[in-house]
Design an enzyme around this catalytic site. Structure first.
Site, PDB file in Angstrom:
ATOM      1  N   THR A  44       0.837  -1.203   0.000  1.00  0.00           N
ATOM      2  CA  THR A  44       0.000   0.000   0.000  1.00  0.00           C
ATOM      3  C   THR A  44       0.871   1.251   0.000  1.00  0.00           C
ATOM      4  O   THR A  44       1.744   1.410   0.837  1.00  0.00           O
ATOM      5  CB  THR A  44      -0.914   0.018   1.249  1.00  0.00           C
ATOM      6  OG1 THR A  44      -1.682  -1.179   1.281  1.00  0.00           O
ATOM      7  CG2 THR A  44      -1.838   1.227   1.232  1.00  0.00           C
ATOM      8  N   GLY A  47       3.401   2.828  -4.931  1.00  0.00           N
ATOM      9  CA  GLY A  47       3.335   3.585  -6.184  1.00  0.00           C
ATOM     10  C   GLY A  47       3.261   5.080  -5.944  1.00  0.00           C
ATOM     11  O   GLY A  47       3.891   5.872  -6.647  1.00  0.00           O
ATOM     12  N   ASP A  48       2.482   5.478  -4.947  1.00  0.00           N
ATOM     13  CA  ASP A  48       2.382   6.900  -4.602  1.00  0.00           C
ATOM     14  C   ASP A  48       3.718   7.424  -4.079  1.00  0.00           C
ATOM     15  O   ASP A  48       4.128   8.543  -4.393  1.00  0.00           O
ATOM     16  CB  ASP A  48       1.295   7.121  -3.551  1.00  0.00           C
ATOM     17  CG  ASP A  48      -0.104   6.838  -4.088  1.00  0.00           C
ATOM     18  OD1 ASP A  48      -0.308   6.961  -5.306  1.00  0.00           O
ATOM     19  OD2 ASP A  48      -0.980   6.479  -3.283  1.00  0.00           O
ATOM     20  N   CYS A  78       9.201   1.807   1.458  1.00  0.00           N
ATOM     21  CA  CYS A  78       7.766   1.837   1.730  1.00  0.00           C
ATOM     22  C   CYS A  78       7.200   0.428   1.906  1.00  0.00           C
ATOM     23  O   CYS A  78       6.368   0.185   2.777  1.00  0.00           O
ATOM     24  CB  CYS A  78       7.053   2.554   0.589  1.00  0.00           C
ATOM     25  SG  CYS A  78       5.266   2.629   0.741  1.00  0.00           S
ATOM     26  N   VAL A  81       7.107  -1.452   5.531  1.00  0.00           N
ATOM     27  CA  VAL A  81       6.340  -0.965   6.674  1.00  0.00           C
ATOM     28  C   VAL A  81       4.857  -1.144   6.387  1.00  0.00           C
ATOM     29  O   VAL A  81       4.402  -0.878   5.273  1.00  0.00           O
ATOM     30  CB  VAL A  81       6.653   0.527   6.939  1.00  0.00           C
ATOM     31  CG1 VAL A  81       5.859   1.050   8.118  1.00  0.00           C
ATOM     32  CG2 VAL A  81       8.149   0.721   7.173  1.00  0.00           C
TER      33      VAL A  81
END
Length: 101
Positions: A44, A47-48, A78, A81
């Site tokens: 999650t 990509g952002d 990212c 976590v």
């Protein structure tokens, strides 16, 4: 109709586990493999995180290749976590990962 015929000069393609590629009109494509994560807990926000990191790097004047690598490092961190907001790495941690490569 090709995208460059519509005025598009650059296209960034995020390929998940296959990395990313940047296509710039008149230049050879730049491919960036992933930077492997020691553990993957949650994808999650990866990509952002990648998108935000490449934007920051480009605005700061890094080359396209350096920007792709910076973004790959941020996305790698990212993944390690759980959760969208807690997983967003700060600059210091991204730079430490890049220095360790």
């Amino acid at each position: 109709m090709a995208m460059n015929e519509q005025g598009v000069k650059q296209v960034l393609v995020k390929l998940g586990a296959k990395g990313s590629a940047l296509f710039v009109e008149g230049e050879d494509p730049i491919q960036q493999p992933i930077i492997s994560a020691s553990k993957v807990l949650d994808t999650t926000g990866a990509g952002d995180t990648f998108t935000a990191a490449i934007a920051v790097a480009l605005v700061e004047g890094k080359s396209k290749r350096e920007s792709l690598q910076f973004a790959a490092a941020a996305a790698s961190l990212c993944l390690q976590v759980k959760g969208a907001i807690p997983s967003m790495p700060d600059r210091k941690v991204v730079l430490e990962l890049l220095q360790s490569l």
